[in-house]
Motif scaffolding. Structure first.
Motif, PDB file in Angstrom:
ATOM      1  N   ARG A 128       0.817  -1.206   0.000  1.00 16.65           N
ATOM      2  CA  ARG A 128       0.000   0.000   0.000  1.00 16.65           C
ATOM      3  C   ARG A 128       0.858   1.266   0.000  1.00 16.65           C
ATOM      4  NH1 ARG A 128      -5.106   0.037   0.681  1.00 16.65           N
ATOM      5  NH2 ARG A 128      -5.141  -1.924   1.832  1.00 16.65           N
ATOM      6  N   ASP A 139      -4.395   4.721  -0.845  1.00 16.67           N
ATOM      7  CA  ASP A 139      -3.915   3.469  -1.421  1.00 16.67           C
ATOM      8  C   ASP A 139      -2.533   3.625  -2.055  1.00 16.67           C
ATOM      9  OD1 ASP A 139      -4.319   0.739  -1.963  1.00 16.67           O
ATOM     10  OD2 ASP A 139      -4.991   1.160  -4.002  1.00 16.67           O
ATOM     11  N   THR A 189      -3.760  -1.803  -4.452  1.00 15.59           N
ATOM     12  CA  THR A 189      -2.896  -2.621  -3.601  1.00 15.59           C
ATOM     13  C   THR A 189      -3.320  -4.082  -3.635  1.00 15.59           C
ATOM     14  OG1 THR A 189      -2.302  -0.828  -2.098  1.00 15.59           O
ATOM     15  CG2 THR A 189      -2.249  -3.048  -1.195  1.00 15.59           C
TER      16      THR A 189
END
Length: 373
Positions: A18, A104, A324
C-alpha cells in the motif's frame, strides 16, 4: 469489501504494498463510491437501495458483479449513477475518490466517467464536468494538507451504444484546460465498435487530444483493431483479448515459444499500454477463453512477451478491491516481486496522458519510492 486499513505485505521482500507509489490509469468514478456515501446520497434523493447497511450493500454489489457477463456487470451502475446527478453528489464522490486513491498509495490517477449519464436532474454537460473537477481539486488539496501529494486528471467518456460521441468529444476538448486529460468510450462493447464514433475520433485527432478505448474486454480482435484504426487509441482499456492473437508454438521445460499476429505485433512494438484489471476481468468473463481463475489470466504471458501491461482496479466498489489488492493478487498468482511491481508502475507512468516532462517526473517519483521500500 477491501478497506484502506487492510495490510498487504509482499512475500519475500516484506514491503508494504500500500505504501508503494502507484499510478492508476483505469478507474471509473461511478465504480468507486464508498457504500456509506451511496447510502447517504440515496437517502437525500429518496432513492431505494437493495440494502441500507454498508456491509450488506457491499456484498450485494459483489454478488451482482460476479456474473461472468459485462452486460450484467454494468447494470450495477444504475444505482451509482442515480446518486451522482447533482453538483453536491458529484463533488462529494469525486473528492472522496481522490482521498481513497491517495490512501492506497496512488500518486497519479486518471479518473474516467461519462458526463452524459449525469444530467438527469437538469445539470448541463459542462456543469457536471465542472462539478467533478471541483471535487477532484478539493480532494487533491485535502491530500496536500495531509502532507502527501497526488495528481489526477479526468478521462471524459462517451457511451459507445449512444450517438453523442462527437458532442462528448467536443466537451472533453472544451475542458482540457480544466482537468480533462483524455477521452474514452465505454459501455457494452460487442456490437458497438469504435468505428461508430469515427467522427468523434477524427475531431479529437485534429485537436491532439489523447484517446484510450475500452477494447478486448467483451469482444475480440476486431474490436481492438477498430480501437486502433478508427479510434487512434494510444491505450487499450483492458485489452486482454489481444491474447487471442498469440499462438503458442511449442513449450519445453524452460521456455514457451509464442508467435504474434499482426494486431498483437503492432500493440507490442509501439508499446500501446494495456489497462488490465485482473479482478474485473474475472467478473466480466473477459478471460473466459483461458479459464476462470486469476492464474489463467493472460497478464503474465503478455508481460513476459514485453507488452506494456499496467495494473488497474476498473471499479473498486463492484470488485471490492484496491490497486494494492490487485497487485497482491497478481503476486500470489504469478510470484511477482518488488521489481515486477516497479515495472508495472513505470509502464503506467509511460502511458499516462501527461506531457513528457511530467511523465519523466512521475517515473522518478516511482523509482525513488521503490528504492526506499
Amino acid at each position: 469489501m477491501d478497506t484502506n486499513s487492510t495490510e498487504y505485505q509482499l512475500e519475500g521482500d516484506g514491503a508494504d504494498i500500500r505504501a508503494l507509489p502507484k499510478v492508476s490509469l483505469h478507474d471509473h468514478l461511478d465504480g468507486g463510491l464508498r457504500p456509506q456515501t451511496l447510502i447517504e446520497l440515496a437517502d437525500e434523493l429518496d432513492l431505494e437501495l437493495p440494502a441500507t447497511d454498508v456491509e450488506e450493500l457491499s456484498a450485494w454489489f459483489e454478488r451482482q458483479s460476479n456474473s461472468g457477463s459485462l452486460v450484467e456487470y454494468l447494470k450495477t451502475f444504475d444505482l451509482t449513477t442515480a446518486v451522482m446527478q447533482t453538483r453536491a453528489g458529484l463533488g462529494r464522490v469525486a473528492r472522496e475518490f481522490v482521498h481513497d486513491l491517495a490512501a492506497d498509495g496512488v500518486i497519479y490517477g486518471e479518473i474516467r466517467w461519462a458526463p452524459e449519464q449525469h444530467i438527469a436532474r437538469g445539470l448541463s454537460l459542462d456543469e457536471v464536468v465542472e462539478a467533478v473537477q471541483e471535487g477532484l481539486d478539493q480532494g487533491v488539496e485535502d491530500v496536500r494538507h495531509q502532507g502527501r501529494r497526488i495528481r489526477v486528471g479526468q478521462l471524459v467518456t462517451a457511451m459507445r451504444h449512444a450517438d453523442r460521441g462527437l458532442e462528448i468529444a467536443e466537451l472533453a476538448v472544451r475542458h482540457r484546460d480544466n482537468g480533462v486529460v483524455g477521452f474514452d468510450i465505454a459501455g457494452a462493447e460487442a456490437g458497438f465498435p469504435a468505428s461508430r464514433h469515427r467522427t468523434a475520433f477524427d475531431f479529437l485527432a485534429t485537436q491532439f487530444m489523447p484517446v484510450t478505448v475500452h477494447a478486448g474486454e467483451a469482444d475480440g480482435l476486431e474490436s481492438i483493431r477498430s480501437a486502433l484504426f478508427d479510434g487512434r487509441a494510444l491505450r487499450l482499456g483492458h485489452g486482454v483479448r489481444l491474447a487471442e492473437d498469440l499462438t503458442i508454438e511449442r513449450q519445453d521445460d524452460e521456455n514457451t515459444y509464442v508467435s504474434l499476429g499482426p494486431v498483437a505485433q503492432w500493440v507490442r512494438d509501439r508499446q500501446i499500454a494495456l489497462e488490465t484489471s485482473p479482478s474485473s476481468n474475472l467478473q466480466t468473463g473477459a478471460i473466459a477463453a483461458w479459464g476462470d481463475e486469476l492464474v489463467d489470466h493472460p497478464f503474465d504471458l503478455l508481460y513476459q512477451l514485453g507488452f506494456r501491461v499496467t495494473v488497474n482496479t476498473d471499479n473498486r466498489l463492484q470488485s471490492g478491491t484496491t490497486l494494492t489488492r490487485e497487485l497482491s493478487l497478481l503476486s500470489d498468482a504469478f510470484g511477482y516481486d518488488l521489481d515486477d511491481f516497479e515495472v508495472f508502475q513505470l509502464n503506467a507512468a509511460a502511458g499516462a496522458f501527461l506531457p513528457l516532462d511530467d511523465r519523466e517526473d512521475l517515473a522518478e517519483q516511482i523509482q525513488d519510492g521503490f528504492d526506499e521500500a
